[in-house]
Design a protein around this motif. Structure first.
Motif, PDB file in Angstrom:
ATOM      1  N   THR A   6      39.404 -34.794  48.085  1.00  0.00           N
ATOM      2  CA  THR A   6      38.496 -35.577  47.179  1.00  0.00           C
ATOM      3  C   THR A   6      37.867 -36.454  48.324  1.00  0.00           C
ATOM      4  O   THR A   6      36.534 -36.516  48.294  1.00  0.00           O
ATOM      5  CB  THR A   6      39.349 -36.179  46.160  1.00  0.00           C
ATOM      6  OG1 THR A   6      40.147 -35.338  45.386  1.00  0.00           O
ATOM      7  CG2 THR A   6      38.317 -37.084  45.603  1.00  0.00           C
ATOM      8  N   ILE A   7      38.517 -37.123  49.136  1.00  0.00           N
ATOM      9  CA  ILE A   7      37.825 -37.998  50.060  1.00  0.00           C
ATOM     10  C   ILE A   7      36.898 -37.421  51.053  1.00  0.00           C
ATOM     11  O   ILE A   7      35.984 -37.710  51.447  1.00  0.00           O
ATOM     12  CB  ILE A   7      38.861 -39.068  50.698  1.00  0.00           C
ATOM     13  CG1 ILE A   7      39.636 -39.939  49.634  1.00  0.00           C
ATOM     14  CG2 ILE A   7      38.275 -39.726  51.757  1.00  0.00           C
ATOM     15  CD1 ILE A   7      40.761 -40.568  50.016  1.00  0.00           C
ATOM     16  N   LEU A   8      37.178 -36.281  51.471  1.00  0.00           N
ATOM     17  CA  LEU A   8      36.592 -35.474  52.468  1.00  0.00           C
ATOM     18  C   LEU A   8      35.460 -34.957  51.626  1.00  0.00           C
ATOM     19  O   LEU A   8      34.010 -35.190  52.380  1.00  0.00           O
ATOM     20  CB  LEU A   8      37.621 -34.314  52.773  1.00  0.00           C
ATOM     21  CG  LEU A   8      36.448 -33.316  53.693  1.00  0.00           C
ATOM     22  CD1 LEU A   8      36.645 -33.816  55.140  1.00  0.00           C
ATOM     23  CD2 LEU A   8      37.293 -31.937  53.566  1.00  0.00           C
ATOM     24  N   GLU A  36      29.929 -35.816  53.500  1.00  0.00           N
ATOM     25  CA  GLU A  36      28.731 -35.079  53.470  1.00  0.00           C
ATOM     26  C   GLU A  36      27.744 -35.890  52.798  1.00  0.00           C
ATOM     27  O   GLU A  36      26.408 -36.038  53.285  1.00  0.00           O
ATOM     28  CB  GLU A  36      28.821 -33.971  52.542  1.00  0.00           C
ATOM     29  CG  GLU A  36      29.723 -32.706  52.887  1.00  0.00           C
ATOM     30  CD  GLU A  36      28.602 -31.667  52.765  1.00  0.00           C
ATOM     31  OE1 GLU A  36      28.293 -31.106  53.640  1.00  0.00           O
ATOM     32  OE2 GLU A  36      28.126 -31.265  51.399  1.00  0.00           O
ATOM     33  N   THR A  37      28.112 -37.022  51.941  1.00  0.00           N
ATOM     34  CA  THR A  37      27.227 -37.944  51.332  1.00  0.00           C
ATOM     35  C   THR A  37      26.731 -38.882  52.479  1.00  0.00           C
ATOM     36  O   THR A  37      25.573 -38.947  52.585  1.00  0.00           O
ATOM     37  CB  THR A  37      28.026 -38.859  50.448  1.00  0.00           C
ATOM     38  OG1 THR A  37      29.506 -39.048  50.865  1.00  0.00           O
ATOM     39  CG2 THR A  37      28.162 -37.814  48.901  1.00  0.00           C
ATOM     40  N   THR A  38      27.672 -39.213  53.113  1.00  0.00           N
ATOM     41  CA  THR A  38      27.053 -40.434  54.351  1.00  0.00           C
ATOM     42  C   THR A  38      26.156 -39.557  55.433  1.00  0.00           C
ATOM     43  O   THR A  38      25.383 -40.232  55.648  1.00  0.00           O
ATOM     44  CB  THR A  38      28.305 -41.226  54.953  1.00  0.00           C
ATOM     45  OG1 THR A  38      29.374 -41.227  53.894  1.00  0.00           O
ATOM     46  CG2 THR A  38      28.098 -42.067  55.685  1.00  0.00           C
ATOM     47  N   THR A  53      20.848 -41.195  35.294  1.00  0.00           N
ATOM     48  CA  THR A  53      20.156 -40.571  36.380  1.00  0.00           C
ATOM     49  C   THR A  53      19.931 -41.692  37.465  1.00  0.00           C
ATOM     50  O   THR A  53      18.894 -42.419  37.152  1.00  0.00           O
ATOM     51  CB  THR A  53      19.036 -39.710  35.914  1.00  0.00           C
ATOM     52  OG1 THR A  53      18.202 -39.819  36.906  1.00  0.00           O
ATOM     53  CG2 THR A  53      18.430 -40.005  34.462  1.00  0.00           C
ATOM     54  N   ILE A  54      20.351 -41.503  38.609  1.00  0.00           N
ATOM     55  CA  ILE A  54      20.110 -42.622  39.447  1.00  0.00           C
ATOM     56  C   ILE A  54      18.707 -42.272  40.140  1.00  0.00           C
ATOM     57  O   ILE A  54      17.809 -43.096  40.257  1.00  0.00           O
ATOM     58  CB  ILE A  54      20.820 -42.151  40.967  1.00  0.00           C
ATOM     59  CG1 ILE A  54      22.348 -42.208  40.653  1.00  0.00           C
ATOM     60  CG2 ILE A  54      20.536 -43.123  41.961  1.00  0.00           C
ATOM     61  CD1 ILE A  54      23.392 -41.797  41.706  1.00  0.00           C
ATOM     62  N   TYR A  55      18.321 -40.985  40.244  1.00  0.00           N
ATOM     63  CA  TYR A  55      17.008 -40.625  40.620  1.00  0.00           C
ATOM     64  C   TYR A  55      15.702 -41.267  39.594  1.00  0.00           C
ATOM     65  O   TYR A  55      14.942 -41.785  40.376  1.00  0.00           O
ATOM     66  CB  TYR A  55      16.863 -38.815  40.377  1.00  0.00           C
ATOM     67  CG  TYR A  55      15.542 -38.382  40.811  1.00  0.00           C
ATOM     68  CD1 TYR A  55      14.779 -38.828  41.857  1.00  0.00           C
ATOM     69  CD2 TYR A  55      14.666 -37.820  39.604  1.00  0.00           C
ATOM     70  CE1 TYR A  55      13.561 -38.362  42.218  1.00  0.00           C
ATOM     71  CE2 TYR A  55      13.510 -37.322  40.122  1.00  0.00           C
ATOM     72  CZ  TYR A  55      12.801 -37.815  41.183  1.00  0.00           C
ATOM     73  OH  TYR A  55      11.486 -37.360  41.369  1.00  0.00           O
TER      74      TYR A  55
HETATM   75  C1  HEM Z   1      26.238 -42.549  51.224  1.00  0.00           C
HETATM   76  C2  HEM Z   1      27.438 -42.475  50.751  1.00  0.00           C
HETATM   77  C3  HEM Z   1      28.070 -42.075  49.472  1.00  0.00           C
HETATM   78  C4  HEM Z   1      27.360 -42.073  48.348  1.00  0.00           C
HETATM   79  C5  HEM Z   1      25.743 -42.176  48.012  1.00  0.00           C
HETATM   80  C6  HEM Z   1      28.356 -41.940  47.287  1.00  0.00           C
HETATM   81  C7  HEM Z   1      28.016 -41.961  45.886  1.00  0.00           C
HETATM   82  C8  HEM Z   1      29.116 -41.753  44.750  1.00  0.00           C
HETATM   83  C9  HEM Z   1      28.866 -41.726  43.483  1.00  0.00           C
HETATM   84  C10 HEM Z   1      27.306 -41.661  43.047  1.00  0.00           C
HETATM   85  C11 HEM Z   1      29.816 -41.813  42.892  1.00  0.00           C
HETATM   86  C12 HEM Z   1      29.956 -41.434  41.295  1.00  0.00           C
HETATM   87  C13 HEM Z   1      30.243 -42.896  40.650  1.00  0.00           C
HETATM   88  C14 HEM Z   1      29.998 -43.184  39.052  1.00  0.00           C
HETATM   89  O1  HEM Z   1      30.064 -41.995  38.565  1.00  0.00           O
HETATM   90  O2  HEM Z   1      30.207 -44.288  38.627  1.00  0.00           O
HETATM   91  C15 HEM Z   1      31.033 -41.631  43.922  1.00  0.00           C
HETATM   92  C16 HEM Z   1      32.397 -41.594  43.425  1.00  0.00           C
HETATM   93  C17 HEM Z   1      33.376 -41.591  44.401  1.00  0.00           C
HETATM   94  N1  HEM Z   1      33.292 -41.602  45.959  1.00  0.00           N
HETATM   95 FE1  HEM Z   1      31.451 -41.933  46.795  1.00  0.00          FE
HETATM   96  N2  HEM Z   1      29.589 -41.999  47.826  1.00  0.00           N
HETATM   97  C18 HEM Z   1      29.580 -42.095  49.197  1.00  0.00           C
HETATM   98  C19 HEM Z   1      30.274 -42.307  50.145  1.00  0.00           C
HETATM   99  C20 HEM Z   1      31.768 -42.251  49.900  1.00  0.00           C
HETATM  100  C21 HEM Z   1      32.826 -42.475  50.823  1.00  0.00           C
HETATM  101  C22 HEM Z   1      32.579 -42.626  52.150  1.00  0.00           C
HETATM  102  C23 HEM Z   1      34.021 -42.126  50.244  1.00  0.00           C
HETATM  103  C24 HEM Z   1      35.524 -42.224  50.606  1.00  0.00           C
HETATM  104  C25 HEM Z   1      35.781 -42.646  51.771  1.00  0.00           C
HETATM  105  C26 HEM Z   1      33.615 -41.959  48.786  1.00  0.00           C
HETATM  106  C27 HEM Z   1      34.700 -41.536  47.843  1.00  0.00           C
HETATM  107  C28 HEM Z   1      34.349 -41.424  46.559  1.00  0.00           C
HETATM  108  C29 HEM Z   1      35.304 -41.325  45.371  1.00  0.00           C
HETATM  109  C30 HEM Z   1      36.752 -40.854  45.634  1.00  0.00           C
HETATM  110  C31 HEM Z   1      34.612 -41.119  44.108  1.00  0.00           C
HETATM  111  C32 HEM Z   1      35.223 -41.000  42.744  1.00  0.00           C
HETATM  112  C33 HEM Z   1      35.869 -42.350  42.182  1.00  0.00           C
HETATM  113  C34 HEM Z   1      36.524 -42.371  40.887  1.00  0.00           C
HETATM  114  O3  HEM Z   1      36.451 -41.276  40.374  1.00  0.00           O
HETATM  115  O4  HEM Z   1      37.074 -43.428  40.845  1.00  0.00           O
HETATM  116  N3  HEM Z   1      32.254 -41.882  48.743  1.00  0.00           N
HETATM  117  N4  HEM Z   1      30.513 -41.669  45.070  1.00  0.00           N
END
Ligand code: HEM
Length: 446
Positions: free
Chosen positions: A256-258, A263-265, A350-352
């Motif tokens: 999940t974390i991967l 990819e996002t970052t 929608t973020i966009y």
């Molecule tokens: C630019 C980088 C990133 C963006 C734009 C991003 C964006 C998001 C968004 C939009 C969500 C959904 C939140 C919601 O529905 O309220 C999310 C969830 C999540 N992200 Fe990121 N993310 C990024 C980087 C990361 C990184 C570096 C990690 C972990 C080290 C991570 C781990 C997670 C996890 C585990 C969730 C699920 C949280 C939950 O269900 O409680 N993300 N992210």
């Protein structure tokens, strides 16, 4: 039964195809037609109410406990497994999140800063003057290494050497809109061996699971008390009943974390490089700010720079990696924007569309970091990391990584864009990425 607002009338399969192929064009079209709220159908069963009104979004964020969000992420299960934080709801989600939160925030984060700068230097040192490289690929190398070191606790050895190319190849199997459609259409999820795309996905996934299983078993026998990586912390953690996480849970959270984290970052960083090199005045201003810190600044000093922060915020505004945040499914009847909705209604925030609202972001199609220096935006006006109890677990790590990578590269290297033409967005799995990955060239050192 309450009526869903502004239902799109075309067949659900046609909406799904358009949503997969061009989720932003889709949203533009129907928001022009219907305004801040419309209903799309991506399957026979349910409608999704798409919302771009900050007031209504605020109402949803502030009534968080009335919604389920894990259930709506079922499409991600084949990739991340059913124990993934993203798919959990209720107490189990709260417990697991509490466990995973500390390694990604506060002081712990500071200890990763040096590692991030070193990894960046290592990747950038391979660039040759006059040679081109694809920014997104280079950024993916960095962000994958960050996750492998900080989360998996792997930086050398046979297992690390096997896992690194395998993870890259596995994730790259989703690098086009056509391949991404496998995730949205169950009918394409046929495991007929390595000759079919889904079969390839599953085969590589099994190999990843095997390697992770061996790593977990080895740590159990050798002990991992002295280690500070996230996997070791998860293995040591116990819930209120004194239970440790099972191997399946550990593997699902790692993946999940991967998936959520690297990819996002990488994609956001590629967009930042693109915009910085399209706008010489932005680059000059940023370099002046970086230079003001003198030689070898402390990473945490870099992370506090205001213009650098504004560049990261503006990049995340213009290029949301996820076009919408996780679906919110009402557990009981709920009132949003003055209208009652039945239990079971699914909302897509929608973020966009919000990030391109001209009333909030004048000249929204222009990259203007200054807007974040002039104005504070509320949690419902700007939410690249989502909101409420589901807000991105890794947002602080992502922001730190973005700032440190940009600062490390730009203060040492001169780069330029290879092509002088606009870069388009393209679907990549559940995310959106720059088509072609932003080819760049290193023109010299600073
Ligand atoms: C630019 C980088 C990133 C963006 C734009 C991003 C964006 C998001 C968004 C939009 C969500 C959904 C939140 C919601 O529905 O309220 C999310 C969830 C999540 N992200 Fe990121 N993310 C990024 C980087 C990361 C990184 C570096 C990690 C972990 C080290 C991570 C781990 C997670 C996890 C585990 C969730 C699920 C949280 C939950 O269900 O409680 N993300 N992210």
């Amino acid at each position: 039964m309450s009526q869903l607002p502004n239902c799109i009338t075309s067949p659900h399969w046609w909406q799904l195809i358009n949503w997969i192929a061009d989720p932003l064009g889709f949203q533009d079209k129907y928001s022009r037609m219907y305004g801040d709220m419309f209903t799309m159908r991506l399957n026979k069963v349910s409608g999704y109410v798409v919302i771009s009104n900050p007031q209504a979004i605020q109402e949803i964020f502030s009534q968080d406990s009335k919604f389920e969000m894990g259930r709506g992420n079922y499409l991600a299960e084949p990739l991340v497994g059913r124990n993934s934080l993203m798919l959990l709801d209720g107490d189990r989600h709260r417990r697991e999140r509490k466990l995973l939160m500390p390694p990604f925030h506060g002081e712990r984060l500071q200890t990763y800063a040096e590692q991030i700068c070193q990894i960046t230097q290592q990747v950038a040192s391979q660039w040759q003057v006059g040679q081109s490289f694809v920014a997104r690929t280079a950024m993916q190398k960095i962000s994958l290494e960050v996750i492998l070191q900080i989360v998996f606790g792997l930086s050398e050895g046979e297992r690390y050497e096997q896992l690194k190319p395998l993870l890259t190849s596995w994730i790259n199997l989703l690098d086009s809109p056509l391949r991404s459609s496998m995730l949205f259409m169950k009918v394409l999820q046929q495991d007929w061996g390595k000759w079919t795309p889904w079969g390839q996905m599953k085969q590589q996934q099994r190999q990843v699971h095997q390697l992770l299983q061996s790593e977990i078993e080895e740590r159990r026998t050798q002990g991992s008390e002295a280690r500070t990586d996230v996997l070791s912390l998860m293995m040591a953690a116990r819930d209120e009943q004194g239970q440790a996480m099972t191997d399946e849970e550990l593997k699902d959270e790692l993946l999940t974390i991967l998936f959520a984290g690297h990819e996002t970052t990488a994609t956001t960083l590629a967009w930042a490089f693109y915009q910085i090199h399209q706008r010489p005045e932005v680059r000059e201003k940023l370099l002046a700010e970086l230079d003001s810190l003198g030689e070898n600044p402390a990473p945490m000093e870099i992370s506090q720079l205001s213009y650098l922060s504004a560049i990261c915020q503006e990049t995340l505004r213009m290029y949301p990696v996820l076009p919408v945040i996780f679906p919110r499914i009402a557990k009981s009847p709920v009132k949003v924007a003055g209208q009652m909705f039945d239990a079971g209604t699914t909302f897509m925030l929608t973020i966009y569309l919000v990030h391109y609202r001209e009333d909030l972001y004048p000249n929204a199609h222009h990259f203007e970091p200054e807007r974040f220096l002039k104005r504070q935006y509320s949690a419902a006006e700007y939410f690249p990391f989502g909101g409420g109890s589901r807000r991105c677990l890794g947002y602080a790590l992502a922001l730190l990584e973005m700032k440190l990578v940009l600062a490390t590269v730009l203060s040492q290297y001169r780069l330029a864009l290879v092509e002088d033409k606009p870069v388009k967005l393209q679907r990549r799995g559940f995310t959106l990425a720059p088509q072609g990955g932003v080819p760049m060239i290193m023109t010299g050192k600073r």
